[in-house]
Design a protein around this motif. Structure first.
Motif, mmCIF file in Angstrom:
data_model
loop_
_atom_site.group_PDB
_atom_site.id
_atom_site.type_symbol
_atom_site.label_atom_id
_atom_site.label_comp_id
_atom_site.label_asym_id
_atom_site.label_seq_id
_atom_site.Cartn_x
_atom_site.Cartn_y
_atom_site.Cartn_z
ATOM 1 N N ILE A 92 0.884 -1.162 0.000
ATOM 2 C CA ILE A 92 0.000 0.000 0.000
ATOM 3 C C ILE A 92 0.924 1.215 0.000
ATOM 4 N N ALA A 93 0.743 2.098 -0.999
ATOM 5 C CA ALA A 93 1.654 3.232 -1.150
ATOM 6 C C ALA A 93 0.903 4.558 -1.064
ATOM 7 N N LEU A 94 1.524 5.520 -0.421
ATOM 8 C CA LEU A 94 0.988 6.871 -0.351
ATOM 9 C C LEU A 94 1.154 7.528 -1.721
ATOM 10 N N THR A 95 0.121 8.189 -2.210
ATOM 11 C CA THR A 95 0.216 8.910 -3.483
ATOM 12 C C THR A 95 0.569 10.368 -3.204
ATOM 13 N N SER A 96 0.894 11.099 -4.255
ATOM 14 C CA SER A 96 1.200 12.521 -4.075
ATOM 15 C C SER A 96 -0.037 13.269 -3.574
ATOM 16 N N ALA A 97 -1.232 12.830 -3.992
ATOM 17 C CA ALA A 97 -2.468 13.461 -3.497
ATOM 18 C C ALA A 97 -2.619 13.243 -1.994
ATOM 19 N N GLY A 98 -2.277 12.053 -1.527
ATOM 20 C CA GLY A 98 -2.329 11.770 -0.095
ATOM 21 C C GLY A 98 -1.331 12.600 0.681
ATOM 22 N N ASP A 99 -0.132 12.754 0.136
ATOM 23 C CA ASP A 99 0.899 13.565 0.785
ATOM 24 C C ASP A 99 0.481 15.033 0.827
ATOM 25 N N THR A 100 -0.116 15.508 -0.252
ATOM 26 C CA THR A 100 -0.599 16.890 -0.303
ATOM 27 C C THR A 100 -1.683 17.118 0.749
ATOM 28 N N LEU A 101 -2.606 16.167 0.869
ATOM 29 C CA LEU A 101 -3.652 16.270 1.884
ATOM 30 C C LEU A 101 -3.038 16.389 3.276
ATOM 31 N N LEU A 102 -2.077 15.529 3.583
ATOM 32 C CA LEU A 102 -1.443 15.547 4.902
ATOM 33 C C LEU A 102 -0.743 16.876 5.172
#
Length: 165
Positions: A92-102
Motif C-alpha cells: 500500500i503506497a501513499l500517493t502525491s495526493a495523499g501527501d498533499t492532503l497531509l
C-alpha cells in the motif's frame, strides 16, 4: 473535588476527540483513522507498507483496515502496488495526493497531547498514568482494545473483541 467534576473532565476529553474527528471529516473528507493510515505510510520506507503492518500500527481488525484502505484508494490518496518478485504480496503506497492532503492538515489532538506529555517531568507523568490506570480499573475496562491514538471512528465491535459482554 466531587465525582461530578471528574466526570465533567472525562467528558471534556471525549467531546474534544469527537469534535476534532467531525472537523477533520468535514474539512478534509477523511476520518482520523484514515489520516493515521496516511501518516503511517508517509513515515514508512519508500512511503509504502503492507496491509498487515498498517493493521498492527492502527491496532484495528483486518476488515476495518480493509475498509480504510478501500476508501482512501477510491479518493486517490493511496494505491495498491504488487510487490516486485512476489505478486501475492501487495504494498500500500501513499500517493502525491495523499501527501498533499497531509501537508494541509493541522496536527492532530493525539499528536499535541503526546508532545505535551513528553514535556512533563517523570514524576508527574507517572501520576497521570496511575490516575488513568485507576479509572480504567474502577470502570472495569482493562480488556477493552484501544489504539494509542485518540479517535472516535473505531468500530464498536473492535473495541469489545475477545470480551464477555
Amino acid at each position: 473535588m466531587d465525582t461530578t467534576e471528574i466526570l465533567i473532565k472525562i467528558r471534556k476529553i471525549v467531546r474534544s476527540v469527537d469534535i476534532e474527528s467531525k472537523k477533520i471529516q468535514k474539512e478534509y473528507g477523511v476520518s482520523i483513522p484514515q489520516v493515521l493510515c496516511l501518516n503511517f505510510l508517509r513515515d514508512s520506507k519508500n512511503y509504502q507498507s503492507t496491509q498487515g503492518e498498517i493493521r498492527k500500527f492502527l491496532n484495528l481488525n483486518s476488515s476495518t483496515v480493509s475498509g480504510i484502505i478501500n476508501r482512501l484508494e477510491r479518493k486517490g490518496y493511496l494505491a495498491r502496488l504488487p510487490k516486485s518478485g512476489d505478486k501475492r504480496v501487495v504494498n500500500i503506497a501513499l500517493t502525491s495526493a495523499g501527501d498533499t492532503l497531509l501537508s494541509k492538515m493541522p496536527s492532530l489532538l493525539h499528536e499535541q497531547l503526546s508532545e505535551k506529555l513528553a514535556q512533563l517531568d517523570a514524576e508527574l507523568l507517572q501520576q497521570v498514568e496511575k490516575g488513568l490506570e485507576t479509572l480504567v480499573t474502577i470502570m472495569d475496562i482493562e480488556k477493552v482494545n484501544a489504539s494509542p491514538m485518540l479517535t472516535m471512528e473505531e468500530d464498536l465491535e473492535e473495541s469489545f473483541d475477545n470480551q464477555d459482554i
